[in-house]
Design an enzyme around this catalytic site. Structure first.
Site, PDB file in Angstrom:
ATOM      1  CB  SER A  89      -4.877  16.603   2.574  1.00 47.54           C
ATOM      2  OG  SER A  89      -4.993  17.550   1.558  1.00 47.54           O
ATOM      3  CD  GLU A 183      -4.350   9.249  11.018  1.00 49.94           C
ATOM      4  OE1 GLU A 183      -3.688  10.315  11.052  1.00 49.94           O
ATOM      5  OE2 GLU A 183      -5.207   8.998  10.165  1.00 49.94           O
ATOM      6  CB  CYS A 417     -41.702  -4.711  -5.441  1.00 48.75           C
ATOM      7  SG  CYS A 417     -41.060  -4.504  -3.770  1.00 48.75           S
ATOM      8  CB  CYS A 440     -43.226  -0.672  -1.368  1.00 46.34           C
ATOM      9  SG  CYS A 440     -41.987  -1.932  -1.121  1.00 46.34           S
TER      10      CYS A 440
HETATM   11  S1  IVH Z   1       1.902  13.263   7.311  1.00 47.22           S
HETATM   12  C1  IVH Z   1       0.440  17.291   5.009  1.00 47.22           C
HETATM   13  N1  IVH Z   1       2.147  10.802   8.074  1.00 47.22           N
HETATM   14  O1  IVH Z   1      -3.073  10.811   6.155  1.00 47.22           O
HETATM   15  C2  IVH Z   1      -0.121  16.223   5.841  1.00 47.22           C
HETATM   16  N2  IVH Z   1      -0.034  11.595   7.588  1.00 47.22           N
HETATM   17  O2  IVH Z   1      -3.897  11.844   3.522  1.00 47.22           O
HETATM   18  C3  IVH Z   1       0.991  15.512   6.503  1.00 47.22           C
HETATM   19  N3  IVH Z   1      -1.787   9.924   7.925  1.00 47.22           N
HETATM   20  O3  IVH Z   1      -4.428  13.847   7.207  1.00 47.22           O
HETATM   21  C4  IVH Z   1       0.525  14.249   7.008  1.00 47.22           C
HETATM   22  N4  IVH Z   1      -0.491   8.312   8.612  1.00 47.22           N
HETATM   23  O4  IVH Z   1      -4.357  11.925   8.879  1.00 47.22           O
HETATM   24  C5  IVH Z   1       1.289  11.760   7.683  1.00 47.22           C
HETATM   25  N5  IVH Z   1       2.528   8.630   8.790  1.00 47.22           N
HETATM   26  C6  IVH Z   1       1.675   9.591   8.411  1.00 47.22           C
HETATM   27  C7  IVH Z   1       0.296   9.366   8.338  1.00 47.22           C
HETATM   28  C8  IVH Z   1      -0.526  10.395   7.906  1.00 47.22           C
HETATM   29  C9  IVH Z   1      -1.736   8.669   8.352  1.00 47.22           C
HETATM   30  C10 IVH Z   1      -3.015  10.630   7.539  1.00 47.22           C
HETATM   31  C11 IVH Z   1      -3.176  11.993   8.129  1.00 47.22           C
HETATM   32  C12 IVH Z   1      -3.397  12.925   6.976  1.00 47.22           C
HETATM   33  C13 IVH Z   1      -3.775  11.988   5.887  1.00 47.22           C
HETATM   34  C14 IVH Z   1      -3.382  12.582   4.555  1.00 47.22           C
END
Ligand code: IVH
Length: 675
Positions: A89, A183, A417, A440
């Site tokens: 993440s 995504e 209420c 209620c």
């Molecule tokens: S790069 C290490 N690029 O954001 C993870 N993520 O908060 C690398 N997301 O789980 C992710 N747009 O689902 C990346 N241009 C983008 C993105 C993106 C949306 C999401 C993705 C990730 C989450 C992380």
């Protein structure tokens, strides 16, 4: 086969290959580039010609034929797939100042002097559902959701229906294996159309485009997914074998060449200032974008630099999600109403002049409770700023006091209420006011609605309006009454005929064999959401122990805190609740959790202690796995400990384990035992 037939066959094979290629090309022009070269009618002709040939020569059908996108048989459940490289993440930067800190940190980590600008790659942060697409020798072989980052759900059958995802990479020499990340999103217009349709069919509305995208992708029946105009924007890389590119920019350009949809809003930025310019420019354009974004993502452009920057708690230090503040709008409070929830909580809700905000029209905003109303001095007639962040219900942020005319009216929660007229109570130290009545009707309706909802007993078709009718007619007074309903009774309700009533009874019948956690969740115990219900179900494996569990005992369960423990205990101590639950259980055939039976569970009766950082499992995952196998995870090592699971940098607990001669195992051994 005669030579004429053979000739016809090989001509057909040739034509089919040609059509497949043409249709892929036109899909790319239409779904990725948004720039079709031929009319829809022409496209349909190609498609139908291919379908006809495939019907005539089914054995010649190509595995990546576009006709195979439309979806096949529904699945029973999703298969789990392990990502070859975990999906991590991102850390957040919530303001420009925080982004500048990120840049400074990156300089320090990479040992680059402050005056030398770092090379970044800036792009959109799509607000959807992340997916991992695996291609082998150029062909799409699997697609999975992120799941917990290590293991996701296999949604290959659904992803194949999405036209912007190539079934084959446009490349003569593709990498042997590559995991491409992106995504899945639903554009705002399509989200609105979908909700209109859902409303027409009396089905649940999606809260926002992201939920709609997730709901559409996580369908067991891919024919349903095929009707939803999902699209996938690709940006990331997981495992790869047979491709070497030095920068993110080159990688994303390559993705485009291969036929993926990559957003055009992306650029290489030299230093923080250029990133800030990009961030501000996109913020201005945000309203005009046809899909939702919640920020921009900034990455070091060079892969080697990302690697060198390293990782901190499952996020790369060379990337950041640079978020936009939640969307806000101004509107007027036309009235304030009071809603009574299933636990009797009275919530003041502002009815506002409709405004478009974050992909949906907002008509209501929560005011939380009386303290919030007083603190913000919110009055009926006030002009206010409302905001919505992600999933949450829109809320009133502040009053625009300069717009006051003097005609605004103060609001106070009633002493009784609003639905049943009983007295209300506000407990010391709590902000919430509750209706105390057991009878209620508002609470009852909410309780029943909760019991039958999709994540609980899942009585299909028993929506809000029907629950309301059933309660108003006096047919349902407690949980079990749902299962006492007969078709004759349902027929007495307005709007029901022979078929619709039979269907409802059939749905009720189908809901009689729920999994244990669904029943626990469905009871609507305060603080017990779906996750907690699963934890309880896995821990106890049966309903009976819940009736007698003490708060102390409950608190021993991982993930259950004192407040939740108290709430569960109170619920099961209450004579009426106990009676209602016993009554409900008479009608159900509750399925125990799918863990090993207590006798066979590997860790039945065993106590384990986790210490140090495990190479792949997070502590919560390891705990869940152990608990599913009947084990208990404790925080300190004693003579009673059966195993200590040690990871990197295990400290004093490991010493203690050695001192007491407790068996020490590593993650690999733990996983082996779990298997
Ligand atoms: S790069 C290490 N690029 O954001 C993870 N993520 O908060 C690398 N997301 O789980 C992710 N747009 O689902 C990346 N241009 C983008 C993105 C993106 C949306 C999401 C993705 C990730 C989450 C992380």
């Amino acid at each position: 086969m005669s030579s004429r037939e053979q000739g016809a066959r090989s001509a057909a094979a040739q034509r089919m290959a040609d059509l497949v290629q043409q249709i892929h090309h036109h899909d790319f022009r239409y779904y990725v580039l948004d720039d079709p070269e031929i009319s829809d009618a022409e496209y349909d002709r190609f498609f139908r010609e291919l379908q006809a040939l495939e019907t005539q020569y089914p054995d010649l059908r190509l595995s990546d034929s576009p006709t195979q996108r439309v979806g096949g048989k529904a699945l029973e459940q999703f298969r789990k797939v392990r990502h070859r490289v975990p999906m991590l993440s991102l850390a957040n930067a919530l303001s420009e100042a925080e982004f500048v800190e990120f840049d400074e940190r990156a300089h320090r980590v990479l040992e680059v002097p402050a005056e030398r600008a770092l090379e970044y790659y800036a792009e959109l942060k799509f607000d959807g559902l992340s997916v991992n697409l695996t291609y082998e020798n150029g062909a799409l072989v699997s697609a999975a959701t992120r799941g917990d980052g290590e293991t996701g759900e296999d949604v290959t059958h659904n992803i194949r229906t999405i036209r912007s995802v190539p079934l084959r990479l446009n490349d003569q020499a593709p990498p042997r294996v590559i995991e491409i990340r992106g995504e899945a999103i639903l554009p705002i217009r399509d989200f609105e159309k979908l909700n209109e349709e859902q409303a027409r069919r009396g089905q649940k509305l999606f809260a926002n485009p992201r939920n709609a995208a997730a709901g559409s992708l996580r369908q067991l029946d891919s024919a349903i997914t095929a009707t939803r105009p999902l699209t996938v924007f690709c940006y990331g890389l997981g495992h790869v074998d047979g491709l070497e590119l030095p920068t993110m920019k080159e990688y994303q350009d390559q993705l485009e060449t291969w036929g993926f949809r990559v957003a055009k809003w992306r650029e290489v930025c030299h230093g923080a200032d250029e990133v800030l310019k990009f961030y501000r420019r996109i913020e201005e354009e945000r309203e005009k974008l046809p899909f939702e974004i919640d920020g921009v993502v900034v990455k070091l452009n060079r892969f080697e630099a990302i690697d060198r920057a390293g990782y901190i708690s499952r996020s790369p230090r060379g990337m950041v999600a640079f978020k936009y503040p939640p969307r806000q709008e101004t509107t007027t409070i036309e009235d304030i109403i009071v809603q009574v929830g299933r636990t009797g909580a009275l919530t003041p809700v502002a009815l506002v002049a409709p405004v478009y905000l974050g992909g949906a029209t907002v008509r209501r905003a929560t005011l939380h409770n009386q303290d919030e109303i007083d603190r913000k001095d919110i009055r009926i007639g006030d002009k206010v700023v409302i905001q919505r962040a992600g999933d949450v219900i829109p809320e009133v942020v502040k009053v625009i006091e300069t717009a006051r005319t003097g005609k605004e009216r103060k609001f106070h929660l009633p002493r009784h209420c609003p639905v049943c007229g009983s007295e209300v109570e506000r407990k010391e130290g709590e902000a919430v006011v509750r209706c105390l009545s057991r009878d209620c009707v508002a609470q009852l309706k909410e309780r029943i609605r909760h019991l039958v909802m999709i994540d609980a007993l899942n009585v299909e078709g028993m929506g809000e309006r029907i629950v309301e009718q059933l309660v108003d007619a006096g047919f349902v007074k407690r949980y079990a009454d749902v299962f006492r309903l007969t078709q004759e009774r349902v027929l007495e309700l307005e709007g029901f005929a022979e078929r619709s009533s039979a269907k409802l009874i059939e749905s009720i019948e189908k809901a009689r064999a729920p999994e244990l956690y669904r029943v626990i969740f469905g009871l609507g115990i305060r603080h017990v959401g779906e996750r907690t219900a699963k934890v309880l179900a896995n821990h106890y494996g049966d309903f009976a122990p819940l009736f007698t569990a003490t708060p102390d005992e409950l608190e021993q369960i991982h993930e259950i805190g004192p407040e939740v423990a108290r709430s569960i205990h109170e619920y099961f101590q209450d004579a009426q609740s106990r009676h209602d639950v016993h009554d409900l259980l008479k009608f159900l055939e509750v399925k125990p959790p799918r863990r090993a039976a207590a006798g066979k569970a590997v860790f039945a009766g065993k106590t384990l202690v986790l210490t140090g950082t495990l190479p792949t499992l997070q502590r919560s995952e390891a705990t869940r796995l152990i608990e599913e196998q009947g084990g208990k995870v404790s925080s300190s090592v004693s003579k009673k400990t059966d195993f200590v699971v040690a990871g990197a940098e295990a400290g004093s607990k490991l010493d203690k384990a050695r001192e007491l001669a407790v068996t020490v195992i590593d993650e690999a051994e733990l996983l082996r035992m779990l298997r």
